[in-house]
Design a protein around this motif. Sequence first.
Motif, mmCIF file in Angstrom:
data_model
loop_
_atom_site.group_PDB
_atom_site.id
_atom_site.type_symbol
_atom_site.label_atom_id
_atom_site.label_comp_id
_atom_site.label_asym_id
_atom_site.label_seq_id
_atom_site.Cartn_x
_atom_site.Cartn_y
_atom_site.Cartn_z
ATOM 1 N N LYS A 232 42.421 -15.316 3.223
ATOM 2 C CA LYS A 232 41.049 -15.698 2.901
ATOM 3 C C LYS A 232 40.971 -16.204 1.460
ATOM 4 O O LYS A 232 41.490 -15.558 0.544
ATOM 5 N N PHE A 233 40.336 -17.355 1.270
ATOM 6 C CA PHE A 233 40.172 -17.947 -0.054
ATOM 7 C C PHE A 233 38.701 -18.267 -0.291
ATOM 8 O O PHE A 233 37.996 -18.716 0.621
ATOM 9 N N TYR A 234 38.258 -18.068 -1.525
ATOM 10 C CA TYR A 234 36.879 -18.403 -1.879
ATOM 11 C C TYR A 234 36.859 -19.809 -2.476
ATOM 12 O O TYR A 234 36.813 -20.008 -3.695
ATOM 13 N N CYS A 235 36.912 -20.785 -1.570
ATOM 14 C CA CYS A 235 36.898 -22.194 -1.951
ATOM 15 C C CYS A 235 36.581 -23.003 -0.702
ATOM 16 O O CYS A 235 36.505 -22.461 0.406
ATOM 17 N N ARG A 236 36.421 -24.315 -0.880
ATOM 18 C CA ARG A 236 36.238 -25.197 0.275
ATOM 19 C C ARG A 236 37.587 -25.451 0.937
ATOM 20 O O ARG A 236 38.644 -25.378 0.298
ATOM 21 N N ALA A 237 37.556 -25.762 2.214
ATOM 22 C CA ALA A 237 38.796 -26.001 2.965
ATOM 23 C C ALA A 237 39.578 -27.159 2.367
ATOM 24 O O ALA A 237 40.811 -27.135 2.309
ATOM 25 N N ARG A 238 38.857 -28.185 1.921
ATOM 26 C CA ARG A 238 39.568 -29.356 1.380
ATOM 27 C C ARG A 238 40.301 -29.011 0.082
ATOM 28 O O ARG A 238 41.316 -29.624 -0.251
ATOM 29 N N ASP A 239 39.788 -28.004 -0.667
ATOM 30 C CA ASP A 239 40.438 -27.620 -1.919
ATOM 31 C C ASP A 239 41.825 -27.050 -1.663
ATOM 32 O O ASP A 239 42.806 -27.453 -2.305
ATOM 33 N N ILE A 240 41.923 -26.102 -0.739
ATOM 34 C CA ILE A 240 43.216 -25.467 -0.465
ATOM 35 C C ILE A 240 44.163 -26.452 0.228
ATOM 36 O O ILE A 240 45.372 -26.461 -0.029
ATOM 37 N N TYR A 241 43.610 -27.324 1.080
ATOM 38 C CA TYR A 241 44.427 -28.357 1.738
ATOM 39 C C TYR A 241 45.049 -29.276 0.688
ATOM 40 O O TYR A 241 46.253 -29.571 0.733
ATOM 41 N N GLU A 242 44.235 -29.736 -0.254
ATOM 42 C CA GLU A 242 44.729 -30.675 -1.264
ATOM 43 C C GLU A 242 45.773 -30.033 -2.177
ATOM 44 O O GLU A 242 46.736 -30.685 -2.586
ATOM 45 N N ILE A 243 45.600 -28.745 -2.485
ATOM 46 C CA ILE A 243 46.598 -28.056 -3.306
ATOM 47 C C ILE A 243 47.943 -28.017 -2.594
ATOM 48 O O ILE A 243 48.997 -28.270 -3.192
ATOM 49 N N LEU A 244 47.936 -27.705 -1.316
ATOM 50 C CA LEU A 244 49.186 -27.592 -0.553
ATOM 51 C C LEU A 244 49.856 -28.946 -0.329
ATOM 52 O O LEU A 244 51.060 -28.993 -0.037
ATOM 53 N N MET A 245 49.093 -30.038 -0.472
ATOM 54 C CA MET A 245 49.659 -31.363 -0.229
ATOM 55 C C MET A 245 49.831 -32.173 -1.520
ATOM 56 O O MET A 245 50.166 -33.352 -1.452
ATOM 57 N N ASP A 246 49.627 -31.558 -2.667
ATOM 58 C CA ASP A 246 49.730 -32.276 -3.939
ATOM 59 C C ASP A 246 50.906 -31.730 -4.750
ATOM 60 O O ASP A 246 50.924 -30.569 -5.141
ATOM 61 N N GLU A 247 51.888 -32.579 -5.009
ATOM 62 C CA GLU A 247 53.114 -32.092 -5.650
ATOM 63 C C GLU A 247 52.886 -31.646 -7.095
ATOM 64 O O GLU A 247 53.534 -30.713 -7.575
ATOM 65 N N ASN A 248 51.931 -32.251 -7.798
ATOM 66 C CA ASN A 248 51.680 -31.840 -9.181
ATOM 67 C C ASN A 248 51.084 -30.442 -9.246
ATOM 68 O O ASN A 248 51.432 -29.648 -10.126
ATOM 69 N N ARG A 249 50.179 -30.136 -8.324
ATOM 70 C CA ARG A 249 49.606 -28.796 -8.311
ATOM 71 C C ARG A 249 50.623 -27.764 -7.815
ATOM 72 O O ARG A 249 50.628 -26.614 -8.256
ATOM 73 N N TRP A 250 51.505 -28.177 -6.900
ATOM 74 C CA TRP A 250 52.611 -27.296 -6.497
ATOM 75 C C TRP A 250 53.465 -26.936 -7.713
ATOM 76 O O TRP A 250 53.839 -25.790 -7.909
#
Length: 361
Positions: A232-250
């Motif tokens: 469970k995360f306190y954020c929008r779904a697109r936020d966690i999706y974008e983190i998992l698909m963005d190499e700089n944030r990884w």
Amino acid sequence: MAKYGEGDKRWIVEERVDGTNVHNWHWAERNCIEWSRSLLSSLLSGLTILDGEGGLAIRTKALDKLEGEAYVNIRKGKIIPGYELSLSLSWEGEARDSTAGGDPLVKVSGSVEVPYLADENAGEDPEVRITIRDDDGPIGRRIKDAFIAKGKPVVLEKLRAYVQAMAKGGPAKDELETKKPPTVVGKNQAAVSPAAGEKTAPTSSVAGNAAVATKEKKKTKEGFKNISLTEKFYCRARDIYEILMDENRWKGFTQSNARISKEVGGQFSLFDGSITGVNEELQEAKLIVQKWRFGSWPEGVHSTVRLTFDEPEQGVTIVKLMQTNVPEEDKYGNATVVENTERGWRDLIFHKIRAVFGFGM
């Protein structure tokens, strides 16, 4: 309820008088540090690296230091090795004058340092540092460079032999072989025959049950397991999706290199190349499906990672992970793959995302 000491003997589990841990059913731990010292000493001491090639002679001397811990846990016959070691090995070399009958021109000595040899990195070669003590001049540097080029691969090969020996049980290997349950043929078949007066199930029913059991087994291949997590995360779904698909944030939340394609069919590489795979299906803020593997897994083995994102209310996202066909053992025989993979998702990915991006615990 029966009183203590009473009841049907068939349902009472008693301690054996001889204290035997039958077939290693109970958890057993074996200290392997002295066995490791002996094995590593025999593997690494007295190795001839060069014997006159290029006018150089180099050999290893002795294992000078071994610190840390090493053990093997055994549960239900499954081997779980654990070790965190640092070691130091001495070596010597000399440059010979070929024009003067092979007399040594320079003699040097040095050490090989392995600062961290651990089960968690069993699929990767450890860091090996080569140092020289006596002569840092041109000839000394030439001898050191020759050791790095010719001796370092030999040292790594010997360390891999140790890792494989630990994966097979270390000093407990022989005990495991002798404690394997005997295979009984014939007697068990007679034991399951119905007693007089007992009814037998119809043949068609038995066959049907067998078919169902076979179908159930096929859901998870033998030697493989599935991992299922809900976070469970306190954020929008697109936020966690974008983190998992963005190499700089990884790179940011893992502090390691990453390369991630955002296209279906594109490849990705995580944790400095330890994990690689291909995107199979992508639906923004809803679904990620990937072929996914560790470099330490057997060749050709890939699991399937399926991440779904559900936003039951604004600002709250439920991420469900299903990872199928995770091998129980890596190519070195370590049986901690499923446990380590699940812990990695929870501790190194999901918990790190919460901590770094402030999505709550």
